[in-house]
Design a protein around this motif. Structure first.
Motif, mmCIF file in Angstrom:
data_model
loop_
_atom_site.group_PDB
_atom_site.id
_atom_site.type_symbol
_atom_site.label_atom_id
_atom_site.label_comp_id
_atom_site.label_asym_id
_atom_site.label_seq_id
_atom_site.Cartn_x
_atom_site.Cartn_y
_atom_site.Cartn_z
ATOM 1 N N VAL A 1 -3.682 -7.943 10.965
ATOM 2 C CA VAL A 1 -3.098 -7.518 9.696
ATOM 3 C C VAL A 1 -2.648 -8.721 8.887
ATOM 4 O O VAL A 1 -2.885 -8.789 7.676
ATOM 5 C CB VAL A 1 -1.921 -6.543 9.939
ATOM 6 N N ARG B 1 1.394 -7.955 1.629
ATOM 7 C CA ARG B 1 1.385 -7.465 3.019
ATOM 8 C C ARG B 1 2.769 -7.576 3.670
ATOM 9 O O ARG B 1 2.883 -7.654 4.880
ATOM 10 C CB ARG B 1 0.356 -8.222 3.851
ATOM 11 N N ALA C 1 5.580 1.414 1.558
ATOM 12 C CA ALA C 1 4.692 0.415 2.158
ATOM 13 C C ALA C 1 3.693 -0.144 1.150
ATOM 14 O O ALA C 1 3.123 0.598 0.352
ATOM 15 C CB ALA C 1 3.939 1.031 3.328
ATOM 16 N N ILE D 1 1.056 -1.893 2.386
ATOM 17 C CA ILE D 1 -0.199 -1.668 3.102
ATOM 18 C C ILE D 1 0.019 -0.569 4.138
ATOM 19 O O ILE D 1 1.146 -0.306 4.558
ATOM 20 C CB ILE D 1 -0.731 -2.952 3.794
ATOM 21 N N LYS D 2 -1.091 0.069 4.532
ATOM 22 C CA LYS D 2 -1.033 1.155 5.509
ATOM 23 C C LYS D 2 -2.157 0.973 6.523
ATOM 24 O O LYS D 2 -3.268 0.588 6.156
ATOM 25 C CB LYS D 2 -1.149 2.503 4.812
ATOM 26 N N LEU D 3 -1.817 1.243 7.775
ATOM 27 C CA LEU D 3 -2.770 1.070 8.865
ATOM 28 C C LEU D 3 -3.107 2.423 9.482
ATOM 29 O O LEU D 3 -2.206 3.198 9.804
ATOM 30 C CB LEU D 3 -2.179 0.150 9.943
ATOM 31 N N ILE E 1 4.608 -2.477 5.848
ATOM 32 C CA ILE E 1 3.493 -1.689 6.368
ATOM 33 C C ILE E 1 3.976 -0.327 6.869
ATOM 34 O O ILE E 1 5.098 -0.201 7.366
ATOM 35 C CB ILE E 1 2.761 -2.434 7.511
ATOM 36 N N LEU F 1 -7.285 -0.881 7.392
ATOM 37 C CA LEU F 1 -6.112 -1.337 6.644
ATOM 38 C C LEU F 1 -6.332 -1.011 5.173
ATOM 39 O O LEU F 1 -7.351 -1.386 4.590
ATOM 40 C CB LEU F 1 -5.890 -2.844 6.824
ATOM 41 N N GLN G 1 -4.678 -0.675 1.088
ATOM 42 C CA GLN G 1 -3.677 -1.041 0.082
ATOM 43 C C GLN G 1 -3.920 -0.086 -1.070
ATOM 44 O O GLN G 1 -4.958 -0.153 -1.724
ATOM 45 C CB GLN G 1 -3.826 -2.492 -0.352
#
Length: 158
Positions: free
Chosen positions: A154, A31, A74, A76-78, A34, A111, A113
């Motif tokens: 997050v 993490r 990234a 992780i992505k939100l 992001i 969220l 991954q």
């Protein structure tokens, strides 16, 4: 006497170091970076998605533990959907005049991954403000708090 002073200084240094460490926390593996997709705005409040995006990005930058990067870099992505925006009367005076308004925003967050959903969360945030305060000022405060909550979620989970 000299030994007591050295031991006291050493103990003090250890305690201060432990406190500083506990305040900063850590980032779970995977993490560290992001990407935040542009939020969808399903409300009639024009531009709300831009303000929320700005405040979330500012909160990540201020926190400093997770770096904002492009989508291809990234870990992780939100994703977010603003599903509700309401301004209601929260309280009245004894003479039936508005004493406070309540501004409420609800955001659906996801969220990811890679293609795996790590979590989905509905975040509802509200703020009360007096009728002589501009609604935009209250909205700025609400979105700043929302951004801080998203960073917390997050990094530490809900």
């Amino acid at each position: 006497m000299h030994d007591k002073v050295i031991k006291s200084i050493t103990l003090f240094t250890i305690l201060v170091s432990a406190c500083v460490y506990s305040f900063t926390g850590f980032v779970p593996p995977g993490r560290e970076t992001i990407y935040i997709y542009p939020f969808e705005n399903e409300t009639p409040r024009y531009g709300l998605e831009n303000l929320i995006m700005e405040k979330i990005q500012a909160a990540f930058i201020s926190d400093g533990r997770v770096k904002l990067v492009s989508a291809d870099k990234a870990k992780i992505k939100l994703k977010g959907v603003i599903s509700s925006y309401e301004r209601t009367v929260f309280s009245y005076t004894g003479t039936d005049e508005v004493e406070q308004y309540r501004l409420t925003v609800k955001v659906e967050l996801t969220l990811l991954q890679d293609t795996v959903t790590l979590w989905q969360h509905t975040l509802t945030k509200w703020v009360n403000y007096p009728p002589d305060e501009d609604e935009d000022v209250a909205l700025e405060q609400l979105c700043t708090e929302l951004g801080n909550d998203v960073v917390h979620g997050v990094i530490e989970g809900w």
